[in-house]
Design a protein around this motif. Structure first.
Motif, PDB file in Angstrom:
ATOM      1  N   ALA A   1       0.861  -1.181   0.000  1.00 43.33           N
ATOM      2  CA  ALA A   1       0.000   0.000   0.000  1.00 43.33           C
ATOM      3  C   ALA A   1       0.896   1.230   0.000  1.00 43.33           C
ATOM      4  CB  ALA A   1      -0.931   0.020   1.206  1.00 43.33           C
ATOM      5  N   LEU A   2       0.430   2.293  -0.623  1.00 41.43           N
ATOM      6  CA  LEU A   2       1.122   3.574  -0.610  1.00 41.43           C
ATOM      7  C   LEU A   2       0.226   4.619   0.042  1.00 41.43           C
ATOM      8  CD1 LEU A   2       2.766   3.813  -4.166  1.00 41.43           C
ATOM      9  CD2 LEU A   2       3.824   3.092  -2.016  1.00 41.43           C
ATOM     10  N   LEU A   3       0.818   5.422   0.928  1.00 39.41           N
ATOM     11  CA  LEU A   3       0.156   6.558   1.536  1.00 39.41           C
ATOM     12  C   LEU A   3       0.854   7.818   1.039  1.00 39.41           C
ATOM     13  CD1 LEU A   3       0.226   5.343   5.276  1.00 39.41           C
ATOM     14  CD2 LEU A   3      -1.500   4.804   3.538  1.00 39.41           C
ATOM     15  N   ALA A   4       0.100   8.794   0.570  1.00 35.71           N
ATOM     16  CA  ALA A   4       0.687  10.042   0.077  1.00 35.71           C
ATOM     17  C   ALA A   4       0.028  11.222   0.764  1.00 35.71           C
ATOM     18  CB  ALA A   4       0.508  10.160  -1.437  1.00 35.71           C
ATOM     19  N   VAL A   5       0.836  12.243   1.103  1.00 40.30           N
ATOM     20  CA  VAL A   5       0.314  13.493   1.637  1.00 40.30           C
ATOM     21  C   VAL A   5       0.968  14.649   0.891  1.00 40.30           C
ATOM     22  CG1 VAL A   5      -0.144  12.551   3.942  1.00 40.30           C
ATOM     23  CG2 VAL A   5       2.051  13.650   3.474  1.00 40.30           C
ATOM     24  N   ALA A   6       0.215  15.750   0.787  1.00 40.21           N
ATOM     25  CA  ALA A   6       0.715  16.951   0.128  1.00 40.21           C
ATOM     26  C   ALA A   6      -0.126  18.132   0.591  1.00 40.21           C
ATOM     27  CB  ALA A   6       0.657  16.807  -1.387  1.00 40.21           C
ATOM     28  N   HIS A   7       0.287  19.345   0.211  1.00 40.61           N
ATOM     29  CA  HIS A   7      -0.450  20.540   0.595  1.00 40.61           C
ATOM     30  C   HIS A   7      -1.550  20.864  -0.408  1.00 40.61           C
ATOM     31  CE1 HIS A   7       1.971  22.146  -2.631  1.00 40.61           C
ATOM     32  NE2 HIS A   7       1.358  23.309  -2.550  1.00 40.61           N
ATOM     33  N   ALA A   8      -1.622  20.114  -1.509  1.00 42.68           N
ATOM     34  CA  ALA A   8      -2.599  20.327  -2.563  1.00 42.68           C
ATOM     35  C   ALA A   8      -3.189  18.971  -2.931  1.00 42.68           C
ATOM     36  CB  ALA A   8      -1.937  20.983  -3.774  1.00 42.68           C
ATOM     37  N   PRO A   9      -4.295  18.946  -3.685  1.00 46.16           N
ATOM     38  CA  PRO A   9      -4.875  17.662  -4.079  1.00 46.16           C
ATOM     39  C   PRO A   9      -3.843  16.712  -4.662  1.00 46.16           C
ATOM     40  CG  PRO A   9      -6.364  19.430  -4.666  1.00 46.16           C
ATOM     41  CD  PRO A   9      -5.115  20.084  -4.135  1.00 46.16           C
ATOM     42  N   VAL A  10      -3.860  15.474  -4.184  1.00 42.26           N
ATOM     43  CA  VAL A  10      -2.832  14.502  -4.520  1.00 42.26           C
ATOM     44  C   VAL A  10      -3.485  13.154  -4.793  1.00 42.26           C
ATOM     45  CG1 VAL A  10      -2.402  13.880  -2.103  1.00 42.26           C
ATOM     46  CG2 VAL A  10      -0.604  13.511  -3.802  1.00 42.26           C
ATOM     47  N   GLY A  11      -2.890  12.395  -5.691  1.00 40.68           N
ATOM     48  CA  GLY A  11      -3.329  11.033  -5.961  1.00 40.68           C
ATOM     49  C   GLY A  11      -2.122  10.134  -6.098  1.00 40.68           C
ATOM     50  N   VAL A  12      -2.243   8.911  -5.623  1.00 41.64           N
ATOM     51  CA  VAL A  12      -1.150   7.947  -5.729  1.00 41.64           C
ATOM     52  C   VAL A  12      -1.730   6.622  -6.181  1.00 41.64           C
ATOM     53  CG1 VAL A  12      -1.224   7.075  -3.332  1.00 41.64           C
ATOM     54  CG2 VAL A  12       0.946   7.115  -4.573  1.00 41.64           C
ATOM     55  N   ASP A  13      -0.947   5.866  -6.949  1.00 41.30           N
ATOM     56  CA  ASP A  13      -1.415   4.562  -7.404  1.00 41.30           C
ATOM     57  C   ASP A  13      -0.245   3.601  -7.501  1.00 41.30           C
ATOM     58  OD1 ASP A  13      -3.630   2.876  -8.432  1.00 41.30           O
ATOM     59  OD2 ASP A  13      -2.373   2.783 -10.217  1.00 41.30           O
ATOM     60  N   VAL A  14      -0.462   2.363  -7.090  1.00 40.22           N
ATOM     61  CA  VAL A  14       0.524   1.299  -7.226  1.00 40.22           C
ATOM     62  C   VAL A  14      -0.179   0.104  -7.833  1.00 40.22           C
ATOM     63  CG1 VAL A  14       0.152   0.493  -4.835  1.00 40.22           C
ATOM     64  CG2 VAL A  14       2.240  -0.139  -6.066  1.00 40.22           C
ATOM     65  N   GLU A  15       0.481  -0.547  -8.779  1.00 39.71           N
ATOM     66  CA  GLU A  15      -0.081  -1.708  -9.457  1.00 39.71           C
ATOM     67  C   GLU A  15       1.020  -2.732  -9.696  1.00 39.71           C
ATOM     68  OE1 GLU A  15      -3.275  -1.917 -10.155  1.00 39.71           O
ATOM     69  OE2 GLU A  15      -3.924   0.181 -10.021  1.00 39.71           O
ATOM     70  N   ARG A  16       0.611  -3.990  -9.709  1.00 42.94           N
ATOM     71  CA  ARG A  16       1.529  -5.042 -10.146  1.00 42.94           C
ATOM     72  C   ARG A  16       1.635  -4.988 -11.669  1.00 42.94           C
ATOM     73  NH1 ARG A  16       3.267  -9.608  -7.638  1.00 42.94           N
ATOM     74  NH2 ARG A  16       1.744  -9.334  -5.949  1.00 42.94           N
ATOM     75  N   VAL A  17       2.835  -5.184 -12.192  1.00 40.47           N
ATOM     76  CA  VAL A  17       3.009  -5.206 -13.646  1.00 40.47           C
ATOM     77  C   VAL A  17       2.218  -6.385 -14.200  1.00 40.47           C
ATOM     78  CG1 VAL A  17       4.651  -5.480 -15.532  1.00 40.47           C
ATOM     79  CG2 VAL A  17       5.263  -4.103 -13.529  1.00 40.47           C
ATOM     80  N   PRO A  18       1.311  -6.138 -15.149  1.00 42.89           N
ATOM     81  CA  PRO A  18       0.458  -7.220 -15.648  1.00 42.89           C
ATOM     82  C   PRO A  18       1.169  -8.088 -16.672  1.00 42.89           C
ATOM     83  CG  PRO A  18      -0.057  -5.221 -16.818  1.00 42.89           C
ATOM     84  CD  PRO A  18       1.001  -4.857 -15.791  1.00 42.89           C
ATOM     85  N   GLY A  19       0.517  -9.163 -17.050  1.00 44.72           N
ATOM     86  CA  GLY A  19       1.022  -9.993 -18.130  1.00 44.72           C
ATOM     87  C   GLY A  19       0.806  -9.322 -19.478  1.00 44.72           C
ATOM     88  N   PRO A  20       1.455  -9.826 -20.521  1.00 48.60           N
ATOM     89  CA  PRO A  20       1.365  -9.186 -21.840  1.00 48.60           C
ATOM     90  C   PRO A  20      -0.060  -9.074 -22.370  1.00 48.60           C
ATOM     91  CG  PRO A  20       3.166 -10.761 -21.789  1.00 48.60           C
ATOM     92  CD  PRO A  20       2.405 -10.950 -20.520  1.00 48.60           C
ATOM     93  N   ARG A  21      -0.897 -10.093 -22.180  1.00 45.75           N
ATOM     94  CA  ARG A  21      -2.250 -10.054 -22.735  1.00 45.75           C
ATOM     95  C   ARG A  21      -3.092  -9.000 -22.046  1.00 45.75           C
ATOM     96  NH1 ARG A  21      -5.539 -15.547 -23.606  1.00 45.75           N
ATOM     97  NH2 ARG A  21      -3.865 -15.712 -25.156  1.00 45.75           N
ATOM     98  N   LEU A  22      -3.047  -8.945 -20.719  1.00 48.43           N
ATOM     99  CA  LEU A  22      -3.822  -7.944 -19.997  1.00 48.43           C
ATOM    100  C   LEU A  22      -3.347  -6.542 -20.339  1.00 48.43           C
ATOM    101  CD1 LEU A  22      -5.947  -7.131 -17.952  1.00 48.43           C
ATOM    102  CD2 LEU A  22      -4.278  -7.544 -16.121  1.00 48.43           C
ATOM    103  N   ALA A  23      -2.036  -6.352 -20.434  1.00 51.33           N
ATOM    104  CA  ALA A  23      -1.507  -5.038 -20.790  1.00 51.33           C
ATOM    105  C   ALA A  23      -1.996  -4.613 -22.171  1.00 51.33           C
ATOM    106  CB  ALA A  23       0.019  -5.055 -20.746  1.00 51.33           C
ATOM    107  N   ALA A  24      -2.014  -5.533 -23.116  1.00 49.29           N
ATOM    108  CA  ALA A  24      -2.463  -5.208 -24.465  1.00 49.29           C
ATOM    109  C   ALA A  24      -3.953  -4.873 -24.487  1.00 49.29           C
ATOM    110  CB  ALA A  24      -2.163  -6.375 -25.402  1.00 49.29           C
ATOM    111  N   ASP A  25      -4.747  -5.632 -23.735  1.00 49.01           N
ATOM    112  CA  ASP A  25      -6.186  -5.394 -23.714  1.00 49.01           C
ATOM    113  C   ASP A  25      -6.522  -4.044 -23.095  1.00 49.01           C
ATOM    114  OD1 ASP A  25      -6.581  -7.839 -24.884  1.00 49.01           O
ATOM    115  OD2 ASP A  25      -7.123  -8.872 -23.023  1.00 49.01           O
ATOM    116  N   ALA A  26      -5.845  -3.705 -21.964  1.00 46.09           N
ATOM    117  CA  ALA A  26      -6.173  -2.476 -21.242  1.00 46.09           C
ATOM    118  C   ALA A  26      -5.592  -1.238 -21.904  1.00 46.09           C
ATOM    119  CB  ALA A  26      -5.683  -2.574 -19.798  1.00 46.09           C
ATOM    120  N   ALA A  27      -4.588  -1.397 -22.754  1.00 46.27           N
ATOM    121  CA  ALA A  27      -3.936  -0.239 -23.367  1.00 46.27           C
ATOM    122  C   ALA A  27      -4.894   0.555 -24.242  1.00 46.27           C
ATOM    123  CB  ALA A  27      -2.731  -0.693 -24.196  1.00 46.27           C
ATOM    124  N   GLY A  28      -5.944  -0.079 -24.725  1.00 44.74           N
ATOM    125  CA  GLY A  28      -6.902   0.614 -25.568  1.00 44.74           C
ATOM    126  C   GLY A  28      -7.632   1.743 -24.876  1.00 44.74           C
ATOM    127  N   ALA A  29      -7.593   1.786 -23.542  1.00 51.59           N
ATOM    128  CA  ALA A  29      -8.257   2.855 -22.800  1.00 51.59           C
ATOM    129  C   ALA A  29      -7.386   4.099 -22.665  1.00 51.59           C
ATOM    130  CB  ALA A  29      -8.652   2.362 -21.409  1.00 51.59           C
TER     131      ALA A  29
END
Length: 300
Positions: free
Chosen positions: A186-214
């Motif tokens: 998990a990642l926790l982020a703080v800042a003085h302005a609106p902030v967003g953080v995201d962490v993901e596991r690197v997907p397999g080639p098929r999932l990466a190819a399918d989701a890249a269309g977005a």
């Protein structure tokens, strides 16, 4: 990391965090020590990001909390949700100590969301991440974790109260935060302005190819030009940058930014007016990014 049957937040030996050399350098993280230790970094100098390493492979009902036995040690607590009032084992000199999350500090909505998770492992990790977030924010505010006033801002798209998480009242004006979970991290982020953080596991080639269309068409083209073995990691970089941005804006993945804002799939994020976007150093096999609102021109 943690042994079988663990259900705890595992704390490493508190590596120092901070920015690296330049505006495009990855953001170094701080390992979450189980509870705030020493002076907290000023949100004005942020974003600041902490890494929480969680265990939680499910335990047999009725087992008591037990401390781990050294580096990579762990604690377990019986049942599907950690029991309230379990003492925190103190971090050892070699790191690897753990903290059993106290479910009693969570609010009603957090408990409902935890109970809705079917898999005990997912439920335990959700509780652990929320427990760490409340501990960090409580330390900034000078209040117990259970009294941190968490709210949801209005959605920028529909106006309903399911937008970006925030602190209620005056505290929310100068302290913004974000939380992301992926498996045992998990990642926790703080800042003085609106902030967003995201962490993901690197997907397999098929999932990466399918989701890249977005993604933005230019990001899709950049991915297509990337060598096939490196493409999943490049996709993960671009996707986490996207999720960090839409979490910071509060619009989520259903908002207009997905597919319309170019964020880049290369070694450094593409510049974006009004925002500072940085990659975050995380363990191998993962990608992470952080976005914070910044009125300065990109590169300033």
């Amino acid at each position: 990391m943690s042994g079988p049957g663990d259900a705890a937040v595992t704390a490493s030996a508190g590596a120092a965090g901070g920015r690296t050399g330049g505006p495009t350098s990855p953001l170094r993280i701080r390992d979450w020590p189980g509870a705030p230790v020493g002076p907290l970094p000023d949100p004005v100098d942020g974003p600041h990001v902490w890494l929480v390493r969680m265990s939680g492979r499910g335990t047999a009902p009725g087992r008591a909390a037990r401390p781990g036995g050294g580096p990579g040690g762990s604690c377990a607590v019986g049942g599907d949700v950690p029991s309230p009032g379990v003492p925190w084992p103190a971090p050892g000199p070699g790191g690897g100590a753990c903290v059993v999350p106290d479910v009693s500090v969570l609010g009603p909505e957090e408990r409902r969301r935890a109970a809705a998770l079917r898999r005990p492992e997912a439920r335990l990790r959700y509780v652990a991440a929320r427990f760490a977030l409340r501990g960090l924010l409580g330390a900034y505010l000078g209040v117990p974790a259970g009294r941190v006033p968490l709210i949801r801002l209005p959605c920028p798209g529909c106006g309903r109260p399911h937008g970006r998480p925030a602190l209620a009242g005056a505290a929310g004006a100068g302290l913004h935060f974000s939380l992301s979970r992926s498996g045992s991290l998990a990642l926790l982020a703080v800042a003085h302005a609106p902030v967003g953080v995201d962490v993901e596991r690197v997907p397999g080639p098929r999932l990466a190819a399918d989701a890249a269309g977005a993604l933005h068409p230019e990001d899709q083209a950049e991915l297509a030009a990337t060598a096939a073995p490196a493409r999943p990691a490049a996709f993960a970089r671009c996707w986490t940058r996207t999720e960090a941005l839409v979490k910071a804006t509060g619009e989520g993945l259903s908002g207009p930014s997905l597919g319309t804002v170019r964020l880049g799939a290369g070694a450094a994020p593409a510049p974006l007016a009004g925002w500072r976007l940085v990659d975050v150093e995380v363990p191998p096999g993962h990608a992470a990014a952080c976005a914070v609102r910044d009125p300065r021109p990109p590169g300033a």
